[in-house]
Structures are given as structure tokens and as C-alpha cells.
Design an enzyme around this catalytic site. Structure first.
Site, PDB file in Angstrom:
ATOM      1  N   GLN A   1       0.852  -1.196   0.000  1.00 39.29           N
ATOM      2  CA  GLN A   1       0.000   0.000   0.000  1.00 39.29           C
ATOM      3  C   GLN A   1       0.884   1.241   0.000  1.00 39.29           C
ATOM      4  OE1 GLN A   1      -3.367  -0.721   3.146  1.00 39.29           O
ATOM      5  NE2 GLN A   1      -1.649  -2.040   3.622  1.00 39.29           N
TER       6      GLN A   1
ATOM      7  N   ASP B   1       6.089   4.757  -1.523  1.00 42.57           N
ATOM      8  CA  ASP B   1       7.436   5.320  -1.412  1.00 42.57           C
ATOM      9  C   ASP B   1       8.502   4.638  -2.272  1.00 42.57           C
ATOM     10  OD1 ASP B   1       7.998   2.946   0.041  1.00 42.57           O
ATOM     11  OD2 ASP B   1       7.490   3.924   1.941  1.00 42.57           O
TER      12      ASP B   1
ATOM     13  N   HIS C   1      -1.530   1.515  -4.254  1.00 39.24           N
ATOM     14  CA  HIS C   1      -1.882   2.930  -4.092  1.00 39.24           C
ATOM     15  C   HIS C   1      -0.995   3.859  -4.910  1.00 39.24           C
ATOM     16  CE1 HIS C   1      -3.983   1.885   0.004  1.00 39.24           C
ATOM     17  NE2 HIS C   1      -4.673   1.505  -1.044  1.00 39.24           N
TER      18      HIS C   1
ATOM     19  N   CYS D   1       1.894  20.364 -17.727  1.00 36.51           N
ATOM     20  CA  CYS D   1       2.343  19.437 -18.764  1.00 36.51           C
ATOM     21  C   CYS D   1       3.029  20.220 -19.884  1.00 36.51           C
ATOM     22  CB  CYS D   1       1.135  18.692 -19.308  1.00 36.51           C
ATOM     23  SG  CYS D   1       1.514  17.602 -20.679  1.00 36.51           S
TER      24      CYS D   1
ATOM     25  N   GLU E   1       1.350  -3.369  17.305  1.00 37.86           N
ATOM     26  CA  GLU E   1       0.025  -3.239  17.947  1.00 37.86           C
ATOM     27  C   GLU E   1      -0.948  -4.228  17.321  1.00 37.86           C
ATOM     28  OE1 GLU E   1      -0.469  -0.933  20.184  1.00 37.86           O
ATOM     29  OE2 GLU E   1       1.401   0.200  19.889  1.00 37.86           O
TER      30      GLU E   1
ATOM     31  N   ALA F   1       8.335  -4.404  16.121  1.00 36.51           N
ATOM     32  CA  ALA F   1       8.732  -3.654  14.922  1.00 36.51           C
ATOM     33  C   ALA F   1       9.183  -4.646  13.851  1.00 36.51           C
ATOM     34  CB  ALA F   1       9.850  -2.688  15.269  1.00 36.51           C
TER      35      ALA F   1
HETATM   36  P1  OAD Z   1      -1.357   3.120   8.986  1.00 40.37           P
HETATM   37  O1  OAD Z   1      -0.664   4.366   9.412  1.00 40.37           O
HETATM   38  O2  OAD Z   1      -2.830   3.095   9.034  1.00 40.37           O
HETATM   39  O3  OAD Z   1      -0.837   1.904   9.871  1.00 40.37           O
HETATM   40  C1  OAD Z   1       0.520   1.683  10.110  1.00 40.37           C
HETATM   41  C2  OAD Z   1       0.660   0.419  10.933  1.00 40.37           C
HETATM   42  O4  OAD Z   1       2.051   0.186  11.109  1.00 40.37           O
HETATM   43  C3  OAD Z   1       0.044   0.500  12.334  1.00 40.37           C
HETATM   44  O5  OAD Z   1      -0.759  -0.644  12.552  1.00 40.37           O
HETATM   45  C4  OAD Z   1       1.255   0.513  13.268  1.00 40.37           C
HETATM   46  O6  OAD Z   1       0.998  -0.164  14.495  1.00 40.37           O
HETATM   47  C5  OAD Z   1       2.271  -0.227  12.435  1.00 40.37           C
HETATM   48  N1  OAD Z   1       3.683   0.077  12.726  1.00 40.37           N
HETATM   49  C6  OAD Z   1       4.225   1.218  13.216  1.00 40.37           C
HETATM   50  N2  OAD Z   1       5.556   1.095  13.314  1.00 40.37           N
HETATM   51  C7  OAD Z   1       5.873  -0.155  12.870  1.00 40.37           C
HETATM   52  C8  OAD Z   1       7.084  -0.883  12.709  1.00 40.37           C
HETATM   53  N3  OAD Z   1       8.258  -0.360  13.023  1.00 40.37           N
HETATM   54  N4  OAD Z   1       7.007  -2.145  12.206  1.00 40.37           N
HETATM   55  C9  OAD Z   1       5.818  -2.683  11.876  1.00 40.37           C
HETATM   56  N5  OAD Z   1       4.650  -2.042  11.996  1.00 40.37           N
HETATM   57  C10 OAD Z   1       4.675  -0.795  12.486  1.00 40.37           C
HETATM   58  O7  OAD Z   1      -0.790   2.755   7.525  1.00 40.37           O
HETATM   59  P2  OAD Z   1      -1.401   1.774   6.426  1.00 40.37           P
HETATM   60  O8  OAD Z   1      -2.067   0.603   7.054  1.00 40.37           O
HETATM   61  O9  OAD Z   1      -0.326   1.517   5.445  1.00 40.37           O
HETATM   62  O10 OAD Z   1      -3.662   5.248   1.631  1.00 40.37           O
HETATM   63  O11 OAD Z   1      -2.489   2.710   5.786  1.00 40.37           O
HETATM   64  C11 OAD Z   1      -3.216   2.255   4.665  1.00 40.37           C
HETATM   65  C12 OAD Z   1      -3.485   3.408   3.746  1.00 40.37           C
HETATM   66  O12 OAD Z   1      -4.079   4.500   4.476  1.00 40.37           O
HETATM   67  C13 OAD Z   1      -2.250   4.045   3.123  1.00 40.37           C
HETATM   68  O13 OAD Z   1      -1.777   3.341   1.996  1.00 40.37           O
HETATM   69  C14 OAD Z   1      -2.758   5.412   2.743  1.00 40.37           C
HETATM   70  C15 OAD Z   1      -3.504   5.745   4.001  1.00 40.37           C
HETATM   71  O14 OAD Z   1      -4.492   6.705   3.894  1.00 40.37           O
HETATM   72  C16 OAD Z   1      -3.574   6.074   0.582  1.00 40.37           C
HETATM   73  O15 OAD Z   1      -2.783   6.988   0.513  1.00 40.37           O
HETATM   74  C17 OAD Z   1      -4.541   5.749  -0.517  1.00 40.37           C
END
Ligand code: OAD
Length: 270
Positions: A112, A115, A130, A159, A227, A242
């Protein structure tokens, strides 16, 4: 179920026999990644205490309406993110997934994240649900533009072919996911023997439906996150912590498993 504090994993971390057996038998392994995987590189996550969406409103920065209403504001935000992301490096999680790709007959990353860090680390099969912040395109004629081209232009990039507004090639709220990336992700989820959901809160759909889809088709579902999330109770294993440490430890354990016990000085002498 593991219950380790973030960062407590070392290369000697233990994994359950069940998990190691499923991985040993797996032909197709899929890693589904979210913002948590890039957190250790210095890219802020979206949710949680320091999350991006705590400070900014997604509807003002990440939607077509917002872009048409105030393209300068949206570009200020994306120019900042582009520069931040260009300045950071892939971390241990990305590297561990590159190594995993070499260990299994079939391996895919469904991300998702926008980067591009999986590709920069060297992963080959990466489905980007995404979009990708390194790409941009004209909303009028579709002509692609590189980051270098857009960042060279002050303010809102235009453009060079038709003068239309250029936007980042990322999926905004209310937009459809790229069909080819979604279809490939569904196929991977449905064929996976082991499905790892790593560093995602699992609340943004349709992406968040993939782990459950994989499990319903027989995959062993593993979650890696400091979490619990809504997915945790569906997971066969929850590795709490992590992802950098956990994924490195897992890859080290699998490498040891594949090549037998490490050769020590003692075993050489005996
Ligand atoms: P979130 O910010 O919702 O969730 C990040 C997750 O990473 C959380 O569950 C944290 O607990 C976990 N986390 C934090 N540090 C970590 C680490 N060091 N190792 C492992 N896990 C860790 O991000 P996404 O789930 O990616 O969409 O969010 C989904 C989408 O929501 C994104 O792609 C973006 C956003 O709005 C778009 O831009 C379309």
C-alpha cells in the site's frame, strides 16, 4: 502468539514450529505491506499518535476535489513528501523481503506504500495498490512526468505537451485502485501458501480485504505489527513488534534452516 516489546527481537528470536513448517513447505509466499514497514526508514505512518492523518485532513490533501480546489496546497504537500522520501533509505524490513524473494519458488509483495522503497531495496515482484510517488502524469493528456521534471517547476507543475495540470501518480480517496495491480494482488492472495501482513493497520479497503481473502483460500496468515489490529484475531500467528527486527530474524532463521546448522569452530575440530 508472540508477545514481545517493539525492538526486542534479535537474530536469535524464536519462531513457532508451526510457522517454520508452513514456510518450509511453502511454494508461494506473499508479503502485504503498509506504512509501518517504512516507519524505521523515517517515513511517518498515517494513523497512531504521530500519524500524518492526525495533523492533516486527508480530504484536503489526498482527493481529486482537494486538488481541483487548491492544487498549490496539494503540490506543496507532495513536493515535501517527494523530497523526504528521496532522502531516506530502505530499512531491514525491505532488505529481509528482498532475501525472502530469493528463498521461495514464488514470492510477491503487495504494497500500500507509495514510497518505492521495496523496489529501491531490490525486490522484483511488487504490486503497488496505491501508486508510486516517483511517478506523475498530466490529468488532461496522461503524459507521464518524472519527479525531476515536476520538482524543477515552481508551484503547480504543468504538462509541457498540453499545459494541463500534472498530478502525482498515487491513488486518492474516492478513486479506483489500478486494475492490473489489484488483479495481480487478488491472484497472489488466492494462491499464497503463507501470507504475511506487515506494518498495516488493515483499515483501508479494498486493500485490507486481501489477508482475509488469502486465509479463506487456505493460506497461513501471519501478522507482524507492534500493535494488534482488526486482523489480529483472524491471524494464525501474531508476531508483535517492529518489523525490521522480526523480519531479519525470520530470514536468518529460514536461511539457517535451509542450509543446516551453522558451522562452528568446535564442529570443525571434532
Ligand atoms: P497506517 O498508518 O494506518 O498503519 C501503520 C501500521 O504500522 C500500524 O498498525 C502501526 O501499528 C504499524 N507500525 C508502526 N511502526 C511499525 C514498525 N516499526 N514495524 C511494523 N509495523 C509498524 O498505515 P497503512 O495501514 O499503510 O492510503 O495505511 C493504509 C493506507 O491509508 C495508506 O496506503 C494510505 C492511508 O491513507 C492512501 O494513501 C490511498
Amino acid at each position: 502468539m508472540g508477545a514481545f516489546a517493539p525492538g526486542a527481537w534479535t537474530l536469535t528470536a524464536e519462531f513457532s514450529d508451526r510457522l517454520l513448517a508452513r514456510l518450509a513447505d511453502a511454494k508461494f509466499v506473499v508479503a502485504f505491506t503498509g506504512a509501518g514497514v517504512s516507519a524505521e526508514s523515517g517515513v511517518p505512518t498515517f494513523r497512531g499518535a504521530e500519524g500524518i492523518w492526525r495533523k492533516f485532513k486527508p480530504e484536503e490533501l489526498a482527493s481529486m476535489n482537494a486538488f481541483m480546489k487548491n492544487p498549490a496546497l496539494v503540490w506543496e504537500w507532495y513536493a515535501h513528501r517527494k523530497k523526504l522520501i528521496a532522502s531516506i533509505q530502505p530499512n531491514q524490513s525491505h532488505t529481509a523481503l528482498v532475501r525472502m524473494e530469493q528463498m521461495f519458488q514464488q514470492f510477491a509483495i503487495i504494497t500500500q506504500n507509495i514510497d518505492n522503497l521495496h523496489r529501491r531495496a531490490g525486490s522484483r515482484t511488487v504490486y503497488e495498490l496505491h501508486g508510486n510517488i516517483e511517478r506523475n502524469y498530466c490529468i488532461t493528456c496522461g503524459r507521464p512526468q518524472t519527479n525531476e521534471e515536476v520538482l524543477r517547476q515552481p508551484g503547480v507543475p504543468r504538462c509541457p505537451a498540453c499545459g494541463g495540470l500534472v498530478r502525482p501518480d498515487v491513488v486518492w480517496f474516492g478513486e479506483f485502485l489500478p486494475e492490473d495491480q489489484w488483479d495481480a494482488s487478488v491472484r497472489a492472495a488466492e494462491s499464497a501458501d503463507v501470507f504475511l501482513s506487515i506494518g498495516t493497520s488493515g483499515v483501508v479497503y479494498p486493500a485490507a480485504s486481501l489477508p482475509v481473502m488469502a486465509k479463506l483460500r487456505g493460506a497461513f496468515l501471519v501478522e507482524v505489527n507492534p500493535e494488534p489490529t482488526p486482523l489480529t484475531e483472524r491471524a494464525d500467528e501474531f508476531l508483535q513488534g517492529a518489523s525490521g527486527g522480526i523480519m531479519s530474524a525470520l530470514v536468518a532463521r529460514l536461511s539457517a534452516g535451509k542450509s543446516g546448522p551453522p558451522l562452528t569452530e568446535q564442529s570443525l575440530q571434532s
